[in-house]
Design an enzyme around this catalytic site. Sequence first.
Site, PDB file in Angstrom:
ATOM      1  N   ARG A  14       0.815  -1.227   0.000  1.00 59.39           N
ATOM      2  CA  ARG A  14       0.000   0.000   0.000  1.00 59.39           C
ATOM      3  C   ARG A  14       0.845   1.273   0.000  1.00 59.39           C
ATOM      4  O   ARG A  14       0.312   2.359  -0.217  1.00 59.39           O
ATOM      5  CB  ARG A  14      -0.954  -0.008   1.196  1.00 59.39           C
ATOM      6  CG  ARG A  14      -2.176  -0.897   0.982  1.00 59.39           C
ATOM      7  CD  ARG A  14      -3.094  -0.879   2.178  1.00 59.39           C
ATOM      8  NE  ARG A  14      -2.623  -1.745   3.252  1.00 59.39           N
ATOM      9  CZ  ARG A  14      -3.182  -1.820   4.447  1.00 59.39           C
ATOM     10  NH1 ARG A  14      -4.233  -1.066   4.731  1.00 59.39           N
ATOM     11  NH2 ARG A  14      -2.697  -2.643   5.359  1.00 59.39           N
ATOM     12  N   GLN A  76      13.137 -14.414   6.344  1.00 61.23           N
ATOM     13  CA  GLN A  76      11.845 -15.070   6.158  1.00 61.23           C
ATOM     14  C   GLN A  76      11.575 -15.076   4.653  1.00 61.23           C
ATOM     15  O   GLN A  76      11.095 -14.085   4.097  1.00 61.23           O
ATOM     16  CB  GLN A  76      10.742 -14.343   6.921  1.00 61.23           C
ATOM     17  CG  GLN A  76       9.376 -14.995   6.826  1.00 61.23           C
ATOM     18  CD  GLN A  76       8.266 -14.136   7.419  1.00 61.23           C
ATOM     19  OE1 GLN A  76       8.434 -12.929   7.618  1.00 61.23           O
ATOM     20  NE2 GLN A  76       7.122 -14.749   7.682  1.00 61.23           N
TER      21      GLN A  76
END
Length: 466
Positions: A14, A76
């Site tokens: 976003r 990750q």
Amino acid sequence: MVAVAILAAGRGTRMKSSLPKVLHPLGGRSIVEQVLQSLQAISPTRCLVIVGYQVDQVKASLAKIDNVFPFEFVEQTEQLGTGHAVQQVIPYLENFTGDLLVLNGDVPLLRTETLQQLLQTHKEHQNAATILTAQLPNPQGYGRVFCDEGNIVQQIVEDRDCSAAQKQNCRINAGVYCYRWSDLADVLPRLQSNNNQKEYYLTDTVNFLNPVMAVDVEDYQEILGINDRQQLATAYSILQERVKSKWMAAGVTLIDPDSITIDDTVQIQPDVIIEPQTHLRGQTVIQSGCRIGPGSLVENSSLEENVSVLYSVITDSRVAANTRIGPYAHLRGHASVGAGCKIGNFVELKNSQLGDRTNVAHLSYLGDATLGTQVNVGAGTITANYDGVQKHPTKIGDRSKTGANSVLVAPLNIGNDVNIAAGSAVTEDVPDDCLVIGRARQVIKPGWRLKRRGQDLEGRDRGEKE
């Protein structure tokens, strides 16, 4: 012992940016650096920053910061939720026996005192987990926390999974947790992704731990996260209000606080006056008695006592005491100005060092120059420091003076007590105690006038009859 895990692996779609969300600037630091800053007083035993999107860029950015405690990177590779992120630290904390504090890399407004209160409550009650919560006037988008009368957590439900009745609860999960690591390490492998997003939620750990206690933050603005540019602007406004309130309480005068911005990294001594439309950036230090502005920008610069800066820009530079800058001056590129100097209208200094009581009052450019003490630079003087390939230095000795419109063609060494005549182009080194005249001799031609088209030499029209 306290270890910290900071979740900073997300892309932040976003934000509409190729820059990872956690690296967007906020008050002189990146968002994630602000999170690290809140940990300075806690001094954790271990600090694990969990990275994923643009991992090399995040690592390179954080490697540059000066942090009082070391941190490690944990990758990750897939972003499958907060629970999945914390699962990645299991191998790193294999023999750890303390508590784990989990923070979000996009929640930068947490005060150190709030984190200390969370840790203290966790230890005093010997909780398996303690979570930070807040009572929001508009909790839309946040997971809801349901507690009993003793603030023991019964359930946490993500906003997207809440029923209409559950959404009426205004206590929200701030995404900040403190765990007894030994308990959490047992629970993490048991998390399931049975939800709409098919993600592993760290909030699900409360279903397996006991007791879990909630601690409400006093100022809910501390836990506001950043997901888009509007929220980034909101966080900046909150941070600015904090910073300016701090400096006014410390004896700094802000003439019009709403028009002034000050980075969180700036240091200001008492009895400084900041005029309207002034902006202080980066690692700037301003000492007592200075008056900055109106309409000025000071960035990564040091100003000593009683310096005035009027409608000017100073970046990466140093200004000594009792010096006046401006109006409309520009100091950049590691310029250094001595004490008692005057840098006046439309003067630019780039990578130049000026001695004490040296004046450059008007319309001049000094680049890669070293000036001694009590030098006077006449209006329109420039150092021609660039030959099209590389930069060259100019050196001017003590008490020397340049006349108006002088051009000093580097490399050049001008001695002490030298006077350079107005309009001179100086191309050779000059010894001490000299007058330098480097211009063409003036020539006067009496009776000469410019011939216009269609006129003869005497100025008559060619078609005119005698």
